[in-house]
Design a protein around this motif. Sequence first.
Motif, PDB file in Angstrom:
ATOM      1  N   LEU A  57       9.224 -21.637 -24.725  1.00  0.00           N
ATOM      2  CA  LEU A  57       7.921 -21.209 -24.211  1.00  0.00           C
ATOM      3  C   LEU A  57       7.906 -19.708 -23.936  1.00  0.00           C
ATOM      4  O   LEU A  57       6.919 -19.016 -24.212  1.00  0.00           O
ATOM      5  N   ARG A  58       9.021 -19.186 -23.392  1.00  0.00           N
ATOM      6  CA  ARG A  58       9.083 -17.747 -23.115  1.00  0.00           C
ATOM      7  C   ARG A  58       8.981 -16.941 -24.408  1.00  0.00           C
ATOM      8  O   ARG A  58       8.315 -15.905 -24.457  1.00  0.00           O
ATOM      9  N   GLU A  59       9.654 -17.420 -25.467  1.00  0.00           N
ATOM     10  CA  GLU A  59       9.579 -16.710 -26.748  1.00  0.00           C
ATOM     11  C   GLU A  59       8.153 -16.649 -27.281  1.00  0.00           C
ATOM     12  O   GLU A  59       7.768 -15.702 -27.971  1.00  0.00           O
ATOM     13  N   LEU A  60       7.367 -17.668 -26.940  1.00  0.00           N
ATOM     14  CA  LEU A  60       5.986 -17.730 -27.416  1.00  0.00           C
ATOM     15  C   LEU A  60       5.002 -17.139 -26.409  1.00  0.00           C
ATOM     16  O   LEU A  60       3.792 -17.154 -26.651  1.00  0.00           O
ATOM     17  N   HIS A  61       5.536 -16.657 -25.283  1.00  0.00           N
ATOM     18  CA  HIS A  61       4.697 -16.066 -24.238  1.00  0.00           C
ATOM     19  C   HIS A  61       3.664 -17.077 -23.733  1.00  0.00           C
ATOM     20  O   HIS A  61       2.489 -16.765 -23.535  1.00  0.00           O
ATOM     21  N   ILE A  62       4.137 -18.307 -23.508  1.00  0.00           N
ATOM     22  CA  ILE A  62       3.249 -19.389 -23.078  1.00  0.00           C
ATOM     23  C   ILE A  62       3.727 -19.940 -21.744  1.00  0.00           C
ATOM     24  O   ILE A  62       4.925 -20.139 -21.524  1.00  0.00           O
ATOM     25  N   GLU A  63       2.788 -20.179 -20.867  1.00  0.00           N
ATOM     26  CA  GLU A  63       3.062 -20.855 -19.597  1.00  0.00           C
ATOM     27  C   GLU A  63       2.224 -22.117 -19.549  1.00  0.00           C
ATOM     28  O   GLU A  63       1.019 -22.098 -19.825  1.00  0.00           O
ATOM     29  N   VAL A  64       2.847 -23.248 -19.241  1.00  0.00           N
ATOM     30  CA  VAL A  64       2.154 -24.535 -19.222  1.00  0.00           C
ATOM     31  C   VAL A  64       1.625 -24.811 -17.825  1.00  0.00           C
ATOM     32  O   VAL A  64       2.362 -24.738 -16.838  1.00  0.00           O
ATOM     33  N   ARG A  65       0.340 -25.126 -17.750  1.00  0.00           N
ATOM     34  CA  ARG A  65      -0.284 -25.527 -16.489  1.00  0.00           C
ATOM     35  C   ARG A  65      -0.846 -26.931 -16.658  1.00  0.00           C
ATOM     36  O   ARG A  65      -1.803 -27.131 -17.387  1.00  0.00           O
ATOM     37  N   LEU A  66      -0.232 -27.903 -16.003  1.00  0.00           N
ATOM     38  CA  LEU A  66      -0.669 -29.283 -16.127  1.00  0.00           C
ATOM     39  C   LEU A  66      -1.799 -29.571 -15.147  1.00  0.00           C
ATOM     40  O   LEU A  66      -1.729 -29.154 -13.988  1.00  0.00           O
ATOM     41  N   PRO A  67      -2.844 -30.283 -15.568  1.00  0.00           N
ATOM     42  CA  PRO A  67      -3.905 -30.672 -14.632  1.00  0.00           C
ATOM     43  C   PRO A  67      -3.356 -31.658 -13.619  1.00  0.00           C
ATOM     44  O   PRO A  67      -2.668 -32.614 -13.972  1.00  0.00           O
ATOM     45  N   GLU A  68      -3.634 -31.433 -12.361  1.00  0.00           N
ATOM     46  CA  GLU A  68      -3.043 -32.224 -11.292  1.00  0.00           C
ATOM     47  C   GLU A  68      -3.312 -33.726 -11.397  1.00  0.00           C
ATOM     48  O   GLU A  68      -2.387 -34.518 -11.374  1.00  0.00           O
ATOM     49  N   PRO A  69      -4.572 -34.163 -11.568  1.00  0.00           N
ATOM     50  CA  PRO A  69      -4.830 -35.605 -11.540  1.00  0.00           C
ATOM     51  C   PRO A  69      -4.221 -36.348 -12.717  1.00  0.00           C
ATOM     52  O   PRO A  69      -3.899 -37.517 -12.614  1.00  0.00           O
ATOM     53  N   GLU A  70      -4.063 -35.679 -13.887  1.00  0.00           N
ATOM     54  CA  GLU A  70      -3.637 -36.366 -15.085  1.00  0.00           C
ATOM     55  C   GLU A  70      -2.240 -35.958 -15.527  1.00  0.00           C
ATOM     56  O   GLU A  70      -1.801 -36.276 -16.615  1.00  0.00           O
ATOM     57  N   SER A  71      -1.493 -35.285 -14.655  1.00  0.00           N
ATOM     58  CA  SER A  71      -0.206 -34.729 -15.074  1.00  0.00           C
ATOM     59  C   SER A  71       0.795 -35.792 -15.480  1.00  0.00           C
ATOM     60  O   SER A  71       1.658 -35.549 -16.310  1.00  0.00           O
ATOM     61  N   SER A  72       0.674 -36.999 -14.894  1.00  0.00           N
ATOM     62  CA  SER A  72       1.646 -38.036 -15.219  1.00  0.00           C
ATOM     63  C   SER A  72       1.182 -38.936 -16.351  1.00  0.00           C
ATOM     64  O   SER A  72       1.953 -39.706 -16.902  1.00  0.00           O
TER      65      SER A  72
END
Length: 603
Positions: free
Chosen positions: A581-596
């Motif tokens: 992810l760092r190589e692609l300059h991407i940060e993942v943000r999961l939506p709280e209610p649907e993260s699981s």
Amino acid sequence: MSKTWTCGELNTKHIGQEVTLYGWVNSRRDHGGVIFIDIRDRWGITQVVFSPDNQDAFRLAETVRSEWVISVTGTVRRRPPGTENPRMSTGEIELAASRLEVLNKSAPLPFDLDDDNLPDETVRLQYRYLDLRRPKMLRNLQLRHKVTKFIRDYLTARDFIEIETPILIKSTPEGARDYLVPSRLYPGHFYALPQSPQQLKQLLMVAGVERYFQIARCFRDEDLRADRQPEFTQLDLEMSFVTQEDILQLTEDLFTSLTEELTDKKILYKPFKRISYEESWNKYGTDKPDIRYGMEISDISDIVANTDFRVFKDTLAAGGTVRGFAVPEAASFTRRQLDDLTNLARSFGAKGLVWFAIDDLARGVEGVRSPVTKFFSDDQVVAIAHKLGANNGDLMLIVADKTLQALDVLGRLRSHMAHELGLVDQDVIAYAFIVDPPLFEWNEDEGRWDPTHHPFTAPYPEDEPLLDSDPGKVRAMAYDIVCNGYELGSGSIRIHKRDLQAKIFEILNYTPEDIEQRFGPLLKAFEYGAPPHGGIAPGIDRLVMVLADEPNIREVIAFPKNQAGVDLMLNAPSPVDEEQLRELHIEVRLPEPESSTADSKVQ
């Protein structure tokens, strides 16, 4: 090769020959002093006999179990009289083993490789490499190979060139969400996986290729169903200097030749039926009708407009419609069956379902059973029956609603009743072309026009003046090929002039900046002598599904995703390393209610 013969080709002509077979143990039977092993490979099964006279091979055969991989050498001999198996191509002979080698053992299988005793699809997809050993699955893969080979040979003989187009392309609107691929070298920039090679094949026409095809991989991030996968294969075909009729004739000849060459199915209509988009909806309640059976829908609004039945009167007063169809020999349905039909109609979106069971039409209302007969006269009941083509013993099903809603519900009920009553001939193929759809559809939620097909579809020249005054009445030079209730493919004559293409984009509410960013190269190419052109793109997966009599597209794809879009065998999609992810300059943000939710689907 050390494998001298396959397990499906030995017969009485080979008696006395020494042969070596390689394959899997399909079954093992110990008959008190003699051991029988059926060895299987892709081509078939051969019975092998192990006698105590050959102690080394016999003792090893005693240890062998199902699905072990073995090599057997022996002499071909005729089976003893009365033991022949006419269901097997090798059923007249057997192999008297002289040598046995175990190449690999197998753990106990998670399920039997038996077409009649299958586990849940989840288990099958998790162990897909085992599921594919089943003869039915192997036949599906072989049919798929034959279909694609036939297409390649057919088009090559007609001067088409097969050209591969890129998998990593620019994100453009094609009617569904794109799968995006981040670029490591250009942070914040993305490729997209192609929903289809639409612009690329048009650019090939500008390049002067004239006749192009490709067995193309396509990707769409959309909700799945029985006949849809996130990645699929289509025959992409494009031609220059052609009319719509040229493309339909080529497609019809291809599908006719392919079906008759590779299957035993009967094509119901030759030439294929041509059905207008409007007629398809009005008669069948869908734009992909199954025309192997009747039960066509009819409009009875004029007949019921003056009845005392409030539901019909109120619907018509609100601008709706009343339509229905007759189900042959279904008047004997019980009240419970009819209640179930009503509930089914409601699940399809209907407010309710009106039914009339006809016992004796000559008696008028007295000869018809229905909870609402008191609201109708003899003449009205007879007129409804005549309009729907209903006779004694038939059941009439009627829906009152907005036009499209009523037609959609009746179309689904029509399909349900045909399959429920066994009216569908599985040995018949009913191809048809759906032609002349509208160029645009009004998007009520967004308050704008959307393309019915895609934004590169050409309008009929005589309808072009309506683009300024009434876009909803413009007909598209587009067509679908449908078969047995499935849409197999869509095509159209394309726009090849910059001014007209830009005008269509403006009607679709694209800004000049959007047009340049998304379609600039195509519009630029149109300035350099773009020829008139058109094409079609039938889906290979759906075609093979229909030809193989499979109810689900996953049965004809080697490694499909499940209904939730998950690869249960490889456990994909899955998280990736933080370093990637760092190589692609991407940060993942999961939506709280649907993260699981996504994790649970994958796991």
